[in-house]
Each structure stands twice: as structure tokens, then as C-alpha cells.
Design an enzyme around this catalytic site. Structure first.
Site, PDB file in Angstrom:
ATOM      1  N   LYS A 345     -13.079  -2.066  54.157  1.00 55.73           N
ATOM      2  CA  LYS A 345     -14.028  -1.498  55.105  1.00 55.73           C
ATOM      3  C   LYS A 345     -14.154  -2.375  56.358  1.00 55.73           C
ATOM      4  O   LYS A 345     -13.936  -3.593  56.314  1.00 55.73           O
ATOM      5  CB  LYS A 345     -15.401  -1.325  54.438  1.00 55.73           C
ATOM      6  CG  LYS A 345     -15.434  -0.243  53.338  1.00 55.73           C
ATOM      7  CD  LYS A 345     -15.352   1.150  53.917  1.00 55.73           C
ATOM      8  CE  LYS A 345     -15.327   2.235  52.842  1.00 55.73           C
ATOM      9  NZ  LYS A 345     -16.602   2.425  52.165  1.00 55.73           N
ATOM     10  N   ARG A 379     -13.973   1.128  43.729  1.00 52.71           N
ATOM     11  CA  ARG A 379     -13.007   2.051  44.346  1.00 52.71           C
ATOM     12  C   ARG A 379     -12.180   1.243  45.343  1.00 52.71           C
ATOM     13  O   ARG A 379     -12.717   0.737  46.335  1.00 52.71           O
ATOM     14  CB  ARG A 379     -13.760   3.187  45.036  1.00 52.71           C
ATOM     15  CG  ARG A 379     -12.880   4.267  45.653  1.00 52.71           C
ATOM     16  CD  ARG A 379     -13.746   5.363  46.262  1.00 52.71           C
ATOM     17  NE  ARG A 379     -12.940   6.420  46.869  1.00 52.71           N
ATOM     18  CZ  ARG A 379     -12.513   6.400  48.126  1.00 52.71           C
ATOM     19  NH1 ARG A 379     -12.827   5.383  48.925  1.00 52.71           N
ATOM     20  NH2 ARG A 379     -11.784   7.402  48.606  1.00 52.71           N
TER      21      ARG A 379
END
Length: 400
Positions: A345, A379
Site C-alpha cells: 500500500k 491479504r
């Protein structure tokens, strides 16, 4: 000789006692006393705050409340309760006879937190013939069949390449494959379910032909979800937590074996990073999850089918993402499995300058935190490296 020992769960507590030859009866009596909890309560009634403080003190534990509570000035107060599992069990017993001032609900929530804290190797979910247990941290491998995802857009857009990558992640140790056909990067536009289905369907069909691995479909579209489940998908992963498509709840009603991942997102992908703001990001996400859980239960979807995802990067500032990572274990108190999706991210780029494919170390750091805070799923893009990380962490944890 004197030294500190590290005990994180009931199993470790019992093992530490058995190592010094405590009797079995003694182990059962002492195990809860070695585990310590700090519980925060928000906006409870003045009377409840006073009762909780008095009861905790009477048990030899402690409680902190706002200064206005003591003098009767404030109507509501936050509180922090601090004590051993044993003391909290006794508090729950004392609250059995006190149902006023919201104490009955508080008792229930405290009991849920106790159960979450002490549970290890408890069954949390059954998916495609496999049992998933608490105390583990399972790997969900990401497969984006899109031309524009933030990290690997266009890399696996061709069907054959997507299938090959999926099989590689299975070989590397993925427990679940999460397949998505629409990008949810900041600023992205929806594509429509016809195109989404065209992208994901042949991949699901081929993976299901070759493997029994659990498959998650990353979609908020009910038609896409129906087609994916018919083709062999097992889980729905909805970034909107059932808010963008009202029909998706009906898909869950039609498929009573299918779990759903409810993710917190501020706004929608196109606008979520336009000046996001929170007064208290943890409390606001908790309130959001409580409302979504209630919505599911009111529609006949059991809590046991829900997985929570606090939504790193989805309408969050850097400081919000870091607070979420620090307080990950808070979300476990809702009694549902929790998933962390922080892989590659952009907040990592704000901590050290990096392109998306240069964020492996930052991603591994977040997964190590997830493991430490007892998350149930991570994830990730880099399955092999995360499998190695979790193998080491599990080995260390097993050797108290």
C-alpha cells in the site's frame, strides 16, 4: 535468578505453569491469572462507570474513568478497565445480577473479548472442506485481473498468465486466492459487471478444475458474485461492506455457506482519498463494523460468516493507517475473524520512498504486526515471502 516471561494466550499460560511442575488443578486455577487485559469502553453511563470502577477495585483490578464521573458532573464517560482474565471473569459473574445502565450489554461484550483473548486453535470457519482456526494467520494471495490496479495492473490481465500466477501462489503456500476483476485504487472508475465477469470467470473455472483451494471473489457487484459462486468461488470480499449494491445481501441469503469480508472504506474508490478525516479512526471504524454486523444479522447472515477488514489505504491518511496497525487487536473484540490488507500500500511510500514493487519489507512488517496482534488473515501479493515469515513466527511462538 529472576526474569520476565512472555505469555500471549491460554495455551502458553498453561505451558509455562506445567514447566514448573504445577499440578493440573493448579494450572486450571492459575492460567487465567497470568493473562492481562486492558479494555476500553466508550460513552457509558455515569452510573455504569462508577459501578464498574467499584467492582474492579473490589477484585484487586483497576479502572480509570473521566474526572467528572467521580463528582457526578458528566452524564457519559469513557473508561479503561485493567486486570487479569481471572478478574474479568469475576467481573462478568458480578454483572450477571446488574442489568441496568447498559451493564448487561457491557457484560456480554467483555465476555466476548475474554473468549477472543483466550481462544487458540478454535474453529472459526469451514470453507470448501477445510477448517480454519483462530491462533493461525492464513495467507490470502492477491490476483488482480485488471489493466489498472495500483501494484500489478496489467501484469496478470491475460487469462493464461493469471491462471499460471494463481497456481504459483498455491504452490508457494497460499491458503486462499482472492480474485478481482475491477481495480479499487484511489480514483478508479467502475467497469460494470459484464466486463468484470468476462475477466474473472475463465480463471475461476480453470483454478477450480485444477485445485480445491478456497477462492475469494473481490467484488461489490451481486451479479458478479452470483456467477463467481456458481463457478466455484467460496468467499465474497466486498470493499463496500454491502453498501454499494443492495442486492448482494440476497446473494448471501441464497448461498448460506458463503462467508463475506466486510471492509471499511470512507466514501468510494473514486473519492476516498480526497481529504479523508477522522476524529478517532479506531472508534469510528468500530462503530461502522457494529452497524454492518447488525445489518447482516438482521438480514439472517450469522456473525460466524463475517470477516472484518479495517481497510488500510481506503479513505485513510498516513496517521490513520499507522493507528489502525497499532490497534489491530481492537477489532477482534467484535467476535469476528479479522483480515489485514496492507500489502504494497502507498502509505509505505510515505515511510520510505518506494515504488509499489519495492515495498516487500514494509509489507512483511505489517504482516508481522498482524501475526502479533492475532489477525486471522493477511491479504498479500508476495505469497512465498509471507509464508516464510509466518513459518518462522509460528515456530517461535510454539517454543515458550
Amino acid at each position: 535468578m529472576l526474569y520476565e516471561i512472555n505469555i500471549n494466550n491460554h495455551e502458553q499460560s498453561k505451558k509455562a505453569l506445567s514447566q514448573i511442575s504445577v499440578t493440573q488443578e493448579g494450572i486450571e486455577l492459575m492460567a487465567d491469572k497470568l493473562l492481562h487485559l486492558n479494555i476500553k469502553l466508550k460513552n457509558i453511563k455515569l452510573a455504569a462507570a462508577n459501578i464498574l470502577k467499584q467492582e474492579m477495585l473490589s477484585l484487586g483490578a483497576d479502572a480509570a474513568v473521566a474526572k467528572g464521573v467521580v463528582i457526578g458532573k458528566d452524564e457519559l464517560s469513557d473508561a479503561v478497565l485493567s486486570g487479569s482474565i481471572n478478574q474479568f471473569r469475576k467481573l462478568v459473574y458480578k454483572l450477571e445480577k446488574q442489568s441496568w445502565f447498559g451493564l448487561s450489554e457491557i457484560k456480554t461484550r467483555i465476555n466476548t473479548i475474554i473468549q477472543q483473548y483466550i481462544s487458540n486453535k478454535k474453529e472459526i470457519m469451514h470453507i470448501r472442506g477445510r477448517t480454519f482456526y483462530s491462533g493461525n494467520c492464513y495467507i490470502m494471495g492477491i490476483l488482480n485481473i485488471t489493466p489498472d490496479s495500483f501494484s500489478d495492473g496489467n501484469k496478470y490481465f491475460e487469462t493464461n498468465i493469471a491462471i499460471q500466477h494463481c497456481l504459483e501462489m498455491i504452490d508457494e503456500g497460499a491458503d486462499i486466492i482472492d480474485i478481482g476483476g475491477e481495480s479499487s485504487r484511489p480514483g478508479s472508475e467502475p467497469i460494470g459487471h459484464e466486463e468484470e465477469i468476462k475477466r474473472i470467470l475463465p480463471v475461476i473455472q480453470e483454478i477450480r478444475r485444477q485445485s480445491d483451494i478456497a477462492i475469494s471473489i473481490d467484488t461489490y457487484n451481486s451479479e458478479t458474485a452470483r456467477v463467481a459462486i456458481d463457478a466455484g468461488a467460496d468467499i465474497i470480499n466486498d470493499i463496500s461492506a454491502l453498501r454499494l449494491n443492495q442486492d448482494l445481501i440476497n446473494v448471501l441469503k441464497e448461498n448460506i455457506h458463503v462467508p463475506i469480508i466486510l471492509m471499511h472504506m470512507l466514501g468510494e474508490p473514486k473519492t476516498m482519498q480526497v481529504n479523508p478525516y477522522y476524529d478517532d479512526v479506531i472508534n469510528e471504524i468500530m462503530v461502522f463494523f457494529e452497524e454492518r454486523i447488525n445489518y447482516c444479522e438482521q438480514n439472517g447472515i450469522d456473525r460466524q460468516r463475517l470477516i472484518l477488514d479495517p481497510g488500510i489505504g481506503f479513505g485513510k491518511r498516513l496517521e490513520d493507517n499507522l493507528r489502525i496497525l497499532h490497534h489491530l487487536s481492537t477489532f477482534k473484540s467484535l467476535g469476528c475473524p479479522v483480515m489485514l490488507g496492507a500489502s504494497r500500500k502507498s502509505f509505505i511510500n510515505k515511510l520510505y520512498q518506494s515504488k509499489s514493487d519495492e515495498r516487500l519489507i514494509g509489507s512483511l512488517a505489517t504482516s508481522a504486526l498482524a501475526y502479533q496482534r492475532k489477525m486471522d488473515f493477511v491479504r498479500v501479493h508476495d505469497v512465498k515471502e509471507h509464508k516464510q515469515l509466518l513459518t518462522v513466527l509460528n515456530s517461535v511462538e510454539d517454543h515458550i
